[in-house]
Write an enzyme that holds these catalytic residues in place. Sequence first.
Site, PDB file in Angstrom:
ATOM      1  N   ASP A   1       1.230  -1.224  -0.195  1.00  0.00           N
ATOM      2  CA  ASP A   1      -0.192   0.006  -0.344  1.00  0.00           C
ATOM      3  C   ASP A   1       0.914   1.300  -0.291  1.00  0.00           C
ATOM      4  O   ASP A   1       0.413   2.342  -0.166  1.00  0.00           O
ATOM      5  CB  ASP A   1      -0.980   0.003   1.308  1.00  0.00           C
ATOM      6  CG  ASP A   1      -0.346   0.166   2.363  1.00  0.00           C
ATOM      7  OD1 ASP A   1       0.736   0.180   2.965  1.00  0.00           O
ATOM      8  OD2 ASP A   1      -0.628  -0.364   3.379  1.00  0.00           O
TER       9      ASP A   1
ATOM     10  N   GLU B   1      -1.687  -5.273   8.587  1.00  0.00           N
ATOM     11  CA  GLU B   1      -0.976  -5.074   9.466  1.00  0.00           C
ATOM     12  C   GLU B   1      -1.775  -5.247  11.072  1.00  0.00           C
ATOM     13  O   GLU B   1      -2.693  -5.196  11.471  1.00  0.00           O
ATOM     14  CB  GLU B   1      -0.872  -3.041   9.241  1.00  0.00           C
ATOM     15  CG  GLU B   1      -0.377  -2.505   8.370  1.00  0.00           C
ATOM     16  CD  GLU B   1       0.083  -1.750   8.004  1.00  0.00           C
ATOM     17  OE1 GLU B   1      -0.189  -0.472   9.421  1.00  0.00           O
ATOM     18  OE2 GLU B   1       0.866  -1.472   7.082  1.00  0.00           O
TER      19      GLU B   1
ATOM     20  N   ASP C   1      -1.207  -6.146  -0.434  1.00  0.00           N
ATOM     21  CA  ASP C   1      -1.469  -5.314   0.871  1.00  0.00           C
ATOM     22  C   ASP C   1      -2.627  -4.697   0.927  1.00  0.00           C
ATOM     23  O   ASP C   1      -3.343  -3.984   0.268  1.00  0.00           O
ATOM     24  CB  ASP C   1      -0.184  -4.199   0.549  1.00  0.00           C
ATOM     25  CG  ASP C   1       0.401  -3.851   1.991  1.00  0.00           C
ATOM     26  OD1 ASP C   1      -0.136  -4.622   2.830  1.00  0.00           O
ATOM     27  OD2 ASP C   1       1.030  -3.287   1.819  1.00  0.00           O
TER      28      ASP C   1
ATOM     29  N   LYS D   1      -1.658  -9.367   3.131  1.00  0.00           N
ATOM     30  CA  LYS D   1      -0.704  -9.171   4.354  1.00  0.00           C
ATOM     31  C   LYS D   1      -1.560  -7.727   5.092  1.00  0.00           C
ATOM     32  O   LYS D   1      -1.957  -7.299   4.182  1.00  0.00           O
ATOM     33  CB  LYS D   1       0.668  -8.359   3.329  1.00  0.00           C
ATOM     34  CG  LYS D   1       1.296  -7.717   5.134  1.00  0.00           C
ATOM     35  CD  LYS D   1       2.723  -7.282   4.759  1.00  0.00           C
ATOM     36  CE  LYS D   1       2.477  -5.873   3.949  1.00  0.00           C
ATOM     37  NZ  LYS D   1       2.311  -4.295   4.365  1.00  0.00           N
TER      38      LYS D   1
ATOM     39  N   GLU E   1       8.791  -4.329  10.615  1.00  0.00           N
ATOM     40  CA  GLU E   1       9.415  -3.036  10.301  1.00  0.00           C
ATOM     41  C   GLU E   1      10.365  -2.386  11.064  1.00  0.00           C
ATOM     42  O   GLU E   1       9.090  -1.872  11.589  1.00  0.00           O
ATOM     43  CB  GLU E   1       8.665  -2.663   9.155  1.00  0.00           C
ATOM     44  CG  GLU E   1       8.430  -0.630   9.231  1.00  0.00           C
ATOM     45  CD  GLU E   1       7.972  -0.622   7.549  1.00  0.00           C
ATOM     46  OE1 GLU E   1       6.930  -1.022   7.574  1.00  0.00           O
ATOM     47  OE2 GLU E   1       7.541   1.138   6.869  1.00  0.00           O
TER      48      GLU E   1
HETATM   49  O1  KIV Z   1       3.554  -0.891   0.804  1.00  0.00           O
HETATM   50  C1  KIV Z   1       4.731  -1.993   1.950  1.00  0.00           C
HETATM   51  O2  KIV Z   1       5.540  -1.264   0.484  1.00  0.00           O
HETATM   52  C2  KIV Z   1       4.978  -2.195   2.980  1.00  0.00           C
HETATM   53  C3  KIV Z   1       6.950  -2.726   2.858  1.00  0.00           C
HETATM   54  C4  KIV Z   1       6.974  -1.507   3.612  1.00  0.00           C
HETATM   55  C5  KIV Z   1       7.085  -3.849   3.953  1.00  0.00           C
HETATM   56  O3  KIV Z   1       4.068  -2.686   3.989  1.00  0.00           O
END
Ligand code: KIV
Length: 265
Positions: free
Chosen positions: A44, A115, A83, A113, A182
Site C-alpha cells: 500500500d 498490519e 497488501d 498482508k 518493520e
Molecule cells: O506497503 C509496503 O510497501 C510495505 C513494505 C514497506 C513492507 O508494507
Amino acid sequence: MPVTVRDIRAYKERGERFAMLTAYDALSARLLDEAGIPLILVGDTLGEVMLGHPSTVPVTMDDMLHHTAAVRRGTSNCFVVGDMPFMSYQTSIEDGMRNAGRFLKEAGANCVKLEGGGRMIELVGRLTESGIPVMGHLGLTPQSINQLGGHRVQGRDAADALRIVQDAKALESAGAFAVVLEAVPSALAAEITQSLEIPTIGIGAGPDCDGQVLVWHDFLGITPGKAPRFVKRYASLADEIKTAAAEFASDVAAGTYPAPEHTYD
Ligand code: KIV
C-alpha cells in the site's frame, strides 16, 4: 515453477535468506520475475510512491486490486502478496474476509498482508482456515501513523518489545505463514526470527531476519531526498531519468531527434 507458500517456509527450514521487492505494475513485475525474485509485494506504499498521497492511509481497495491485478499479469513465477489497505479489514471480521477474498479472486494475489497483532489475530485465523494465506506485519505499521505519531522505530522499550514478540507468536499460532518486521531494533528482530518457525521478512529490522524487503522506488534510487538509514540504493535511476529527459529535450530542440534511423520511409 511458481513460488508457493511451501517454498517460502522451506527457505527458512534450509536457512536460506530470500528477497521480496515491491512492484505496482505489470512491466516492473515482469522484470523482477525474470530476475528470479521469489516474492513481490504490491504494497500500500502504492499510495505514496505511485499516487502522490502523503501516507498509505488514503489507499482504497479499488487502488490495490487494480495494481495487484497488473502485477499478476506481469509475472509467471513470483508469489504475489496483496497488501490490504487501511480500513479494508479493521472494521469487522466480515469486511476483512470479503476484502481479502477479493485480492485472490479478482486480482490473482497468492496471499494478503495485513498490519497488526492484537485484535487482528482472530481475522488471521479465519482467513487461513478459509484458504487465504496471510502475511503479518508488525513493528512500524504505517496505516497507524496517526496513532503512532510518525515513522518511528518500534519496540525500543521492554513493554513494546514484549508486545511485538507476543503478537508475532500469536500470528504464527493463528496460521500466518510469514511476518514482516518493520523498523524494529535488530536484536528484537533476531529474537523473533529465532523464536518463530515461520519466516520473518525485515525492512529496517537488521540482518537476522529470514528475508528482506525493499520498496521499488527506494532500492532503485528513484525516491527523492535522503533515503532512510535502512535503504540501500542499488541504482540511481532518478539521476538517469532526469539526464535522459534533458537529453531528449535538447535533441528535440536541436532537431537531431528523430534521426533518419527513427523515421519511416
Ligand atoms: O506497503 C509496503 O510497501 C510495505 C513494505 C514497506 C513492507 O508494507
